[in-house]
Design a protein around this motif. Structure first.
Motif, short mmCIF file in Angstrom:
data_model
loop_
_atom_site.label_atom_id
_atom_site.label_comp_id
_atom_site.label_asym_id
_atom_site.label_seq_id
_atom_site.Cartn_x
_atom_site.Cartn_y
_atom_site.Cartn_z
N ALA A 73 29.54 34.44 42.48
CA ALA A 73 29.42 33.14 41.82
C ALA A 73 28.00 32.59 41.97
CB ALA A 73 30.44 32.16 42.41
N VAL A 74 27.47 32.66 43.19
CA VAL A 74 26.12 32.15 43.43
C VAL A 74 25.10 33.01 42.65
CG1 VAL A 74 24.33 31.83 45.20
CG2 VAL A 74 26.68 31.14 45.66
N GLY A 75 25.28 34.31 42.69
CA GLY A 75 24.37 35.22 41.97
C GLY A 75 24.38 34.93 40.48
N TYR A 76 25.56 34.74 39.93
CA TYR A 76 25.66 34.48 38.48
C TYR A 76 25.04 33.13 38.13
CZ TYR A 76 27.38 34.04 33.78
OH TYR A 76 27.44 33.89 32.42
N ARG A 77 25.42 32.10 38.93
CA ARG A 77 24.97 30.74 38.61
C ARG A 77 23.44 30.61 38.72
NH1 ARG A 77 22.57 27.22 37.68
NH2 ARG A 77 22.87 24.97 37.79
N PHE A 78 22.87 31.19 39.77
CA PHE A 78 21.44 30.93 40.03
C PHE A 78 20.53 32.10 39.64
CE2 PHE A 78 23.77 28.05 42.82
CZ PHE A 78 23.23 26.84 42.43
N TYR A 79 20.87 33.31 40.11
CA TYR A 79 19.95 34.43 39.88
C TYR A 79 19.92 34.83 38.40
CZ TYR A 79 17.32 38.67 40.92
OH TYR A 79 16.36 39.63 40.95
N SER A 80 21.10 34.96 37.81
CA SER A 80 21.10 35.36 36.40
C SER A 80 20.53 34.26 35.53
CB SER A 80 22.51 35.73 35.94
OG SER A 80 23.31 34.59 35.79
N SER A 81 20.71 33.01 35.96
CA SER A 81 20.15 31.89 35.21
C SER A 81 18.61 31.94 35.27
CB SER A 81 20.68 30.60 35.84
OG SER A 81 20.05 29.51 35.29
N PHE A 82 18.09 32.26 36.45
CA PHE A 82 16.64 32.40 36.62
C PHE A 82 16.11 33.53 35.72
CE2 PHE A 82 13.49 35.08 38.81
CZ PHE A 82 12.39 34.23 38.80
N ILE A 83 16.81 34.66 35.74
CA ILE A 83 16.36 35.79 34.90
C ILE A 83 16.39 35.40 33.42
CG2 ILE A 83 16.87 38.18 34.23
CD1 ILE A 83 18.09 38.58 37.01
N SER A 84 17.45 34.72 33.03
CA SER A 84 17.59 34.31 31.61
C SER A 84 16.45 33.41 31.19
CB SER A 84 18.88 33.53 31.40
OG SER A 84 19.97 34.23 31.87
N ALA A 85 16.16 32.41 32.04
CA ALA A 85 15.19 31.40 31.63
C ALA A 85 13.75 31.85 31.82
CB ALA A 85 15.44 30.13 32.43
N LYS A 86 13.45 32.43 32.98
CA LYS A 86 12.05 32.71 33.32
C LYS A 86 11.60 34.11 32.91
CE LYS A 86 11.28 28.81 35.54
NZ LYS A 86 10.31 27.83 35.04
N VAL A 87 12.43 35.09 33.23
CA VAL A 87 11.97 36.48 33.03
C VAL A 87 12.14 36.91 31.57
CG1 VAL A 87 12.23 38.86 33.81
CG2 VAL A 87 12.66 36.97 35.40
N LEU A 88 13.33 36.64 31.03
CA LEU A 88 13.62 37.14 29.69
C LEU A 88 13.44 36.09 28.60
CD1 LEU A 88 16.86 39.13 30.63
CD2 LEU A 88 14.54 40.02 30.45
N ALA A 89 13.42 34.84 29.01
CA ALA A 89 13.29 33.73 28.04
C ALA A 89 14.27 33.90 26.88
CB ALA A 89 11.85 33.62 27.55
N LEU A 90 15.54 33.89 27.19
CA LEU A 90 16.56 34.07 26.15
C LEU A 90 16.43 32.96 25.11
CD1 LEU A 90 19.77 35.06 28.14
CD2 LEU A 90 17.97 36.50 27.22
N ASP A 91 16.52 33.35 23.87
CA ASP A 91 16.24 32.43 22.79
C ASP A 91 17.51 32.20 21.95
OD1 ASP A 91 15.28 30.98 20.73
OD2 ASP A 91 13.61 32.34 20.24
N PRO A 92 18.11 31.02 22.04
CA PRO A 92 19.34 30.78 21.28
C PRO A 92 19.09 30.70 19.77
CG PRO A 92 18.69 28.80 22.48
CD PRO A 92 17.75 29.88 22.90
N LEU A 93 17.82 30.56 19.38
CA LEU A 93 17.52 30.45 17.95
C LEU A 93 17.24 31.79 17.29
CD1 LEU A 93 15.26 27.27 18.03
CD2 LEU A 93 17.67 27.44 17.45
N ARG A 94 17.16 32.83 18.10
CA ARG A 94 16.81 34.14 17.56
C ARG A 94 18.09 34.85 17.08
NH1 ARG A 94 12.46 37.61 19.83
NH2 ARG A 94 12.68 39.59 18.80
N ALA A 95 18.10 35.31 15.85
CA ALA A 95 19.28 35.99 15.31
C ALA A 95 19.43 37.37 15.96
CB ALA A 95 19.15 36.14 13.81
N THR A 96 20.64 37.71 16.33
CA THR A 96 20.89 39.02 16.95
C THR A 96 21.13 40.06 15.85
OG1 THR A 96 23.25 38.59 17.05
CG2 THR A 96 21.96 37.95 18.98
#
Lengths: 86, 688
Positions: free
Chosen positions: B46-69
């Protein structure tokens, strides 16, 4: 009079509580129904029922042994090449 | 939820996780409850998902909700379909969950429950989940490209070749090792053999029903198949109790091996709809149901762990497989912690179904957490057994002796008391003639699972039914992998041979189908045959070999991911931004860990002077004893396969490092090979 007021208050309170109860019961029911729908949708996707439905929609065919045979033929290659994990 | 409550909640979850981890790590001398393992795992995840994956999403990969898949842009209703994230999650989990997370932890339990559990939890949160997540995202940004294609385009042609060879090798070794597990589970077991034999006509019946009677009604057909399989389990008891029938279904290991090889060849050459597809559906149905049932059983029963946290076999002298905790615990448990094979699924079907880019976090990272939880359950199932029973089942005759008296004496001398009468009683209660020397992990897991199930539902009277249900579940699972894996291997081989002679590349040309199927079946059949002839039980050689291959593939996947992240860090300015360099650590740290583990394990497996560990030392020992030349050849072959793979992965590591240095120094453009940005319409439509 006071009794009536109290009665009215109680009635209003009971009505509000009943509504709140119904609302929360309704919300819980909606969550359960929603979860059930997601599980069914997941199973339909895993078991290729959704893929078959999409095929029928795309090719405008009615479900039949013939249509299913065409669907299987179409998906055979992709299915065969899909690795199964260890 | 107000912010202070959220903070309080996550502090509470973290403290609970820390308490559970401390309990399982520091508790000595008394049994602990299995729920501590569950709490430690769930809190950490739970902690890994909430914080670590969130960090990877935002900082490392910069997931873009506006980008079409690609599912949105290339939607064709067939391969590319925008799908609800929960549905994709279920689909992805069903594809990545195999026998690996069940068998690996059972084998690694010989070290005690502690090393394996810690590796499963830490490996998943910091390595496996990260790998699955980043590869899924990078594939989504490249129109669903496979790992091999990404390796080729981002690292170079060598990357593509190495990834191809690693994938083909892992498939072949995986099939050989898992086939051996089935053989060891079914040998001299008329009940189990009958049940599994019946799944074949049941699958054919399902195929005909699905095609002719109720087209497309797969769920209905799977339920029908499941009912028939349950009937086969009940029928198996009657078969095992009827001497004339029991004699027919009591098979030796070599006979079973030949039958499985013939089956693999036939399943690879027959039309998919007749056998493969219905078995696949049935297997998935049983798999999802049984894993859910096991989770409920563990929570309901809350069993105590009888296995100590650490056993004396941490020194490398274990009977299940030889080798010290480092590196062998880390390669024995692959699928529950880090599995290279997952990168094939994350760059296969799944990226073509993702509706919004941010959902890759839930599907990739979250899916691996669920898989890791399965591994924790397998560790619990193995650790609820009395250690003496565990070692009696999992130790090969070559170590503990063939006779029950000799085996219990040896196992007792290790400090794990068990009696021949106790084992005979256990074998009788699960409907088997003997449980000694049933190496491979499957029977031990089945006994543990049967204990949990029977104590939750039905009591001792139904222990035999639960045991055979568990064996059926594992064998069905593995046979599905055998036929699907043989086909995948066959397609890969046809693809490669097509470059040499075009007709061989035609997947519908029957001579090519027969030839390539025969080559793939012969390759894994050779490993299977080697396993059943191995005096040390086969698993001692094959499972570490499989683990090394799997982790080497993970090394390739993380190498590709690291190269892409370095390029992303330099892409905008053309020069590396030092602030972004630290983000590379997200994949670089697990990559370095895996390199150290796999290269050390490979060195031991090839060159260790202990004949139980080193292939070449074992070959020398056999040669000195004048053993069968075939056995000596097998050891040399295993050493050569390991060596070739290590050299190839070392080459890709060098190639990747050079590519990163060229990009960082500015000698090469940092262009990542992503599909062009297209604004999503789906997100806006859904909001509207």
């Amino acid at each position: 009079m006071k009794t009536i007021v109290c009665g009215a208050d109680t009635l209003v309170r009971e009505t509000l509580e009943a509504r709140a109860g119904r609302a929360s019961a309704g919300a819980i029911f909606a969550v359960i129904i929603g979860s059930f729908k997601v599980i069914v949708a997941t199973l339909r996707e895993i078991f290729d029922e959704s893929a078959y439905q999409r095929f029928l929609d795309r090719s405008r065919l009615e479900s039949s042994p013939h249509a299913y045979a065409i669907f299987q033929q179409e998906t055979e290659q992709a299915k065969s090449q899909r690795p199964r994990c260890c | 939820m107000p912010k202070f409550l959220r903070v309080f909640f996550w502090i509470a979850v973290s403290l609970l996780g820390a308490l559970a981890l401390a309990t399982i790590a520091l508790h000595r001398g008394e049994q602990i409850n299995a729920l501590w393992l569950v709490v430690a795992a769930v809190s950490t995840y739970a902690v890994g998902y909430r914080f670590y994956s969130s960090f990877i999403s935002a900082k490392v990969l910069a997931l873009d909700p506006l980008r079409a898949t690609p599912a949105e842009r290339l939607d064709n209703g067939r391969d590319f379909v925008p799908t609800n994230k929960w549905v994709v999650f279920g689909h992805h989990f069903a594809a990545i969950a195999g026998p690996g997370p069940l068998v690996g932890p059972v084998l690694a339990a010989q070290f005690g429950y502690l090393p394996g559990t810690l590796w499963i939890i830490a490996g998943a949160v910091l390595g496996g989940c990260v790998q699955d997540f980043v590869i899924l995202l990078f594939s989504v940004r490249r129109d669903g490209k496979s790992l091999t294609e990404m390796a080729k385009s981002e690292i170079g042609p060598l990357g593509g070749v190495v990834a191809y060879v690693a994938v083909l090798s892992i498939i072949i070794i995986l099939l050989g090792a898992t086939a051996l597990i089935v053989v060891n589970a079914l040998k001299s077991s008329p009940w189990g053999t009958f049940t599994i034999a019946m799944t074949m006509p049941i699958a054919v019946l399902m195929g005909v029903y699905l095609r002719r009677i109720r087209p497309g009604k797969v769920l209905e057909t799977s339920v029908l198949g499941f009912v028939l399989v349950l009937a086969a389990i009940f029928g198996g008891r009657w078969v095992s109790e009827t001497p004339s029938w029991a004699a027919i279904f009591t098979l030796t290991a070599p006979t079973l091996a030949i039958l499985i090889i013939v089956y693999g060849f036939a399943a690879s050459s027959l039309p998919v709809w007749l056998l493969l597809a219905p078995r696949d559906y049935l297997s998935t149905f049983v798999k999802l149901g049984t894993i859910s049932l096991l989770a409920v059983g563990i929570v309901a029963l809350r069993p105590s762990l009888h296995m100590p946290p650490l056993t004396r076999f941490a020194d490398g002298s274990g009977p299940v497989f030889a080798g010290t905790i480092f590196p062998f615990a880390f390669i024995t448990i692959a699928c529950g912690a880090v599995s290279g094979f997952h990168s094939l699924i994350s760059s296969g079907t799944t990226p073509k179904l993702i509706r919004h880019e941010p959902e890759t976090r839930f599907v990739g990272y979250g899916g691996m957490l669920a898989e890791s939880m399965v591994a924790i359950m397998a560790m619990i199932a193995a650790s609820v057994l009395q250690p003496g029973v565990y070692f009696a089942i999992n130790s090969p005759a070559g170590i503990v002796g063939q006779a029950p008296e000799a085996a219990v004496t040896t196992i007792g001398s290790w400090g794990f008391p068990v009696t021949a009468a106790q084992m005979a009683s256990l074998a009788h209660s699960v409907g088997e003639q003997t449980l000694f020397n049933r190496t491979g992990g499957a029977p031990a897991f089945a006994v543990g699972m049967a204990q949990i199930f029977s104590n939750t539902l039905g009591g001792q009277a139904v222990m035999a039914l639960w045991y055979h249900f568990a064996i059926m579940f594992e064998a069905l699972f593995i046979l599905t992998i055998l036929d699907a894996g043989t086909r995948v291997g066959r397609f890969m081989l046809q693809d490669a041979l097509g470059h040499i002679w075009k007709p061989l590349g035609r997947t519908s040309w029957y001579p090519s189908i027969l030839f390539t199927s025969a080559v793939i079946v012969a390759a894994w059949g050779n490993f299977l045959w080697q396993g059943i002839k191995d005096p040390l039980g086969g698993i001692n050689s094959l499972w570490p070999l499989f683990g090394i291959c799997n982790q080497l593939l993970a090394t390739v996947a993380l190498c590709v991911a690291t190269t892409i992240i370095v390029k992303m860090g330099c892409a905008k300015t053309g020069r590396v931004k030092m602030g972004r360099v630290r983000y590379v650590l997200v994949t670089l740290v697990p990559l370095c860990g895996l390199v150290v583990v796999t290269f050390t394990a490979s060195w031991h497996k090839i060159l260790d002077p202990n004949p139980r560990i080193g292939f070449l030392a074992h070959a020398r020992q056999l040669a000195a004893a004048g053993a069968n030349p075939r056995l000596i050849f097998n050891d040399r072959l295993d050493a050569a396969v390991t060596g070739v793979l290590v050299v190839m992965v070392a080459m890709i590591l060098i190639e990747s490092s050079l590519e990163c240095m060229r990009v960082i120094s500015g000698r090469k453009s940092a262009a990542v090979k992503e599909s062009p940005f297209v604004m999503t319409k789906l997100a806006m439509e859904e909001q509207a």
